[in-house]
Design a protein around this motif. Sequence first.
Motif, mmCIF file in Angstrom:
data_model
loop_
_atom_site.group_PDB
_atom_site.id
_atom_site.type_symbol
_atom_site.label_atom_id
_atom_site.label_comp_id
_atom_site.label_asym_id
_atom_site.label_seq_id
_atom_site.Cartn_x
_atom_site.Cartn_y
_atom_site.Cartn_z
ATOM 1 N N VAL A 52 6.138 43.379 8.716
ATOM 2 C CA VAL A 52 4.611 43.625 8.024
ATOM 3 C C VAL A 52 5.408 41.543 7.885
ATOM 4 O O VAL A 52 4.368 41.105 8.797
ATOM 5 C CB VAL A 52 3.770 43.640 7.114
ATOM 6 N N VAL A 53 6.083 41.726 7.300
ATOM 7 C CA VAL A 53 6.803 40.051 7.303
ATOM 8 C C VAL A 53 7.163 39.730 7.756
ATOM 9 O O VAL A 53 7.121 38.053 8.411
ATOM 10 C CB VAL A 53 7.451 40.287 5.665
ATOM 11 N N ALA A 54 7.465 40.593 8.698
ATOM 12 C CA ALA A 54 8.145 40.004 10.240
ATOM 13 C C ALA A 54 7.672 39.920 12.198
ATOM 14 O O ALA A 54 8.152 39.185 11.878
ATOM 15 C CB ALA A 54 9.560 40.371 10.671
ATOM 16 N N THR A 55 6.079 40.456 11.281
ATOM 17 C CA THR A 55 5.228 40.300 12.287
ATOM 18 C C THR A 55 4.174 39.429 12.498
ATOM 19 O O THR A 55 3.419 39.382 12.029
ATOM 20 C CB THR A 55 5.097 41.701 12.592
ATOM 21 N N PRO A 56 4.767 38.390 12.856
ATOM 22 C CA PRO A 56 3.734 37.104 12.808
ATOM 23 C C PRO A 56 1.861 37.908 12.873
ATOM 24 O O PRO A 56 0.764 37.828 12.507
ATOM 25 C CB PRO A 56 3.738 36.398 13.833
ATOM 26 N N SER A 57 1.622 38.812 13.595
ATOM 27 C CA SER A 57 0.295 39.030 14.109
ATOM 28 C C SER A 57 -0.175 40.279 12.542
ATOM 29 O O SER A 57 -1.764 39.857 12.864
ATOM 30 C CB SER A 57 -0.434 39.896 15.418
ATOM 31 N N TRP A 58 0.948 41.256 12.467
ATOM 32 C CA TRP A 58 0.202 42.034 11.226
ATOM 33 C C TRP A 58 0.457 40.906 9.553
ATOM 34 O O TRP A 58 -0.829 41.533 9.351
ATOM 35 C CB TRP A 58 1.382 42.801 11.568
ATOM 36 N N ARG A 59 1.435 40.221 10.581
ATOM 37 C CA ARG A 59 1.669 39.453 8.791
ATOM 38 C C ARG A 59 0.236 38.143 8.085
ATOM 39 O O ARG A 59 -0.310 38.426 7.443
ATOM 40 C CB ARG A 59 2.585 37.882 9.127
ATOM 41 N N SER A 60 -0.153 37.953 9.726
ATOM 42 C CA SER A 60 -1.685 37.116 9.706
ATOM 43 C C SER A 60 -2.992 38.172 9.023
ATOM 44 O O SER A 60 -4.264 37.493 9.184
ATOM 45 C CB SER A 60 -2.359 36.580 11.267
ATOM 46 N N ALA A 61 -2.759 39.385 8.866
ATOM 47 C CA ALA A 61 -4.202 39.822 9.246
ATOM 48 C C ALA A 61 -4.264 40.433 7.039
ATOM 49 O O ALA A 61 -5.592 40.574 6.965
ATOM 50 C CB ALA A 61 -3.377 41.974 9.052
ATOM 51 N N ALA A 62 -3.315 39.676 6.404
ATOM 52 C CA ALA A 62 -3.487 39.347 5.042
ATOM 53 C C ALA A 62 -4.896 38.689 4.672
ATOM 54 O O ALA A 62 -5.509 39.334 4.034
ATOM 55 C CB ALA A 62 -2.755 39.097 4.749
ATOM 56 N N PRO A 63 -5.128 37.442 5.826
ATOM 57 C CA PRO A 63 -6.178 36.927 4.640
ATOM 58 C C PRO A 63 -7.402 37.211 5.371
ATOM 59 O O PRO A 63 -8.296 37.696 4.569
ATOM 60 C CB PRO A 63 -5.990 35.347 6.269
ATOM 61 N N ARG A 64 -7.697 37.704 6.988
ATOM 62 C CA ARG A 64 -8.879 39.088 6.887
ATOM 63 C C ARG A 64 -8.605 39.762 5.798
ATOM 64 O O ARG A 64 -10.009 40.582 5.797
ATOM 65 C CB ARG A 64 -8.366 39.361 8.461
ATOM 66 N N PHE A 65 -8.156 40.521 6.078
ATOM 67 C CA PHE A 65 -8.571 41.219 4.714
ATOM 68 C C PHE A 65 -8.987 41.374 3.456
ATOM 69 O O PHE A 65 -10.268 42.003 2.938
ATOM 70 C CB PHE A 65 -7.045 42.424 4.637
ATOM 71 N N THR A 66 -8.558 40.124 2.936
ATOM 72 C CA THR A 66 -8.951 39.651 1.567
ATOM 73 C C THR A 66 -10.403 39.017 2.064
ATOM 74 O O THR A 66 -11.147 39.231 0.930
ATOM 75 C CB THR A 66 -8.258 38.150 1.276
ATOM 76 N N ALA A 67 -10.245 38.729 3.043
ATOM 77 C CA ALA A 67 -12.049 38.029 3.271
ATOM 78 C C ALA A 67 -12.502 39.218 4.001
ATOM 79 O O ALA A 67 -13.995 39.121 3.387
ATOM 80 C CB ALA A 67 -12.238 36.993 5.076
ATOM 81 N N LEU A 69 -13.364 42.093 2.134
ATOM 82 C CA LEU A 69 -13.039 42.171 0.710
ATOM 83 C C LEU A 69 -14.219 41.420 -0.115
ATOM 84 O O LEU A 69 -15.453 42.095 -0.230
ATOM 85 C CB LEU A 69 -11.883 42.770 -0.292
ATOM 86 N N ARG A 70 -14.717 40.486 0.691
ATOM 87 C CA ARG A 70 -15.062 39.373 0.186
ATOM 88 C C ARG A 70 -16.608 39.241 0.198
ATOM 89 O O ARG A 70 -17.293 39.539 -0.204
ATOM 90 C CB ARG A 70 -14.526 37.793 -0.314
ATOM 91 N N SER A 71 -16.550 39.936 1.414
ATOM 92 C CA SER A 71 -17.971 39.715 2.242
ATOM 93 C C SER A 71 -18.187 40.493 2.041
ATOM 94 O O SER A 71 -20.051 41.152 2.800
ATOM 95 C CB SER A 71 -17.582 39.261 4.006
ATOM 96 N N GLY A 72 -17.349 41.945 1.600
ATOM 97 C CA GLY A 72 -18.395 43.489 1.884
ATOM 98 C C GLY A 72 -17.994 44.121 3.095
ATOM 99 O O GLY A 72 -18.457 45.491 3.066
ATOM 100 N N ALA A 186 -9.802 48.548 11.202
ATOM 101 C CA ALA A 186 -10.571 47.192 12.113
ATOM 102 C C ALA A 186 -10.891 46.244 11.462
ATOM 103 O O ALA A 186 -11.087 45.385 12.934
ATOM 104 C CB ALA A 186 -12.184 48.480 12.386
ATOM 105 N N ALA A 187 -10.990 46.164 10.175
ATOM 106 C CA ALA A 187 -11.880 45.281 9.476
ATOM 107 C C ALA A 187 -10.751 44.327 9.927
ATOM 108 O O ALA A 187 -10.743 42.679 10.274
ATOM 109 C CB ALA A 187 -11.901 44.992 8.124
ATOM 110 N N THR A 188 -8.996 44.914 9.533
ATOM 111 C CA THR A 188 -8.583 43.938 9.648
ATOM 112 C C THR A 188 -7.175 43.080 10.898
ATOM 113 O O THR A 188 -6.234 42.910 11.291
ATOM 114 C CB THR A 188 -7.009 43.763 8.388
#
Length: 309
Positions: A52-67, A69-72, A186-188
């Motif tokens: 995940v750290v070495a793959t930019p498209s997978w690494r960029s999923a972290a902010p989407r995961f946080t968002a 969770l915050r949005s429900g 799906a969310a990330t």
Amino acid sequence: MRLLAVAASLLAGLALAVQSKVNGALGHAFGDGLFAALTSFGVGLVLLVVIVVATPSWRSAAPRFTAALRSGEIRPWQCLGGAAGACYVTSQGLTVTLLGVAMFTVAGVAGQVVSSLLVDRAGFGPGDPRPVTPTRALGALLTVVAVGIAVSDELSTPDHLWLSLVPALAGAGIGWAQAANGLVGAATRSVGFAALVNFAVGTVFLVIACLVDVLATGLPAAPPSDPRLYLGGTLGVVLLLTTVFAVRQIGALLVGLCAVAAQVAGAVLLDVLASGGIEVTTLVGTVVTLLAAGLAAVPSGRARVAVRG
């Protein structure tokens, strides 16, 4: 995409068959199945962190995961798919010696297919709800029967039959976990990040279980030196990546049935390679399992539910 998802589910089943052999051997070397499971989850977690750290498209999923969770969009409890996997492994250590592998397998598969039917019907996973059509219900029933036939030469009535509820509930958790992991994917928009969440949660639960195990029974044997015994985590990564992708395309039930069919077929192949022979009941059960998975994929003509609650 449906054909690709079916192929991915079959690959997941084959990976699970080999993983069971590897983790079984690792558990024997440790003298403790829980530590074998923790090792497998730990190896998979480290591998996924690196990827995940070495793959930019997978690494960029972290902010989407946080968002999300915050949005429900996804709830915290929907991220606990890895806990179901940890519970399933733990149930093996608690009941296999009393029930036997065959009874454990039948109960676990029964719980999984029933759960997958209900999960699909409720529309819990990604995609639209999938009604319980006659072909899907019959395919699920035949799968349980077929697995029973495949292991019938080893099947016996244990003294503690009520304990079969434990693997049945654990199998039901696996059906739910496949849909939950699909929601995270799906969310990330990343199957890799969803698999990472699964492994992280499962590892935490297994660490807790192992701490309790150490307090109760003491430390396990020293880790084995054979590197092949540590391939279970890598196979687990393959299993999670394929199912997270497939469940969005074909639903939890068909993913589970295809995986079970390939798992049984893979286990038979491994046994043939190891012993050079096969029981007739095992071969019949394997063929019926494959037919049942195919039957569940056939449309029955009923209208598909298109509105989510």
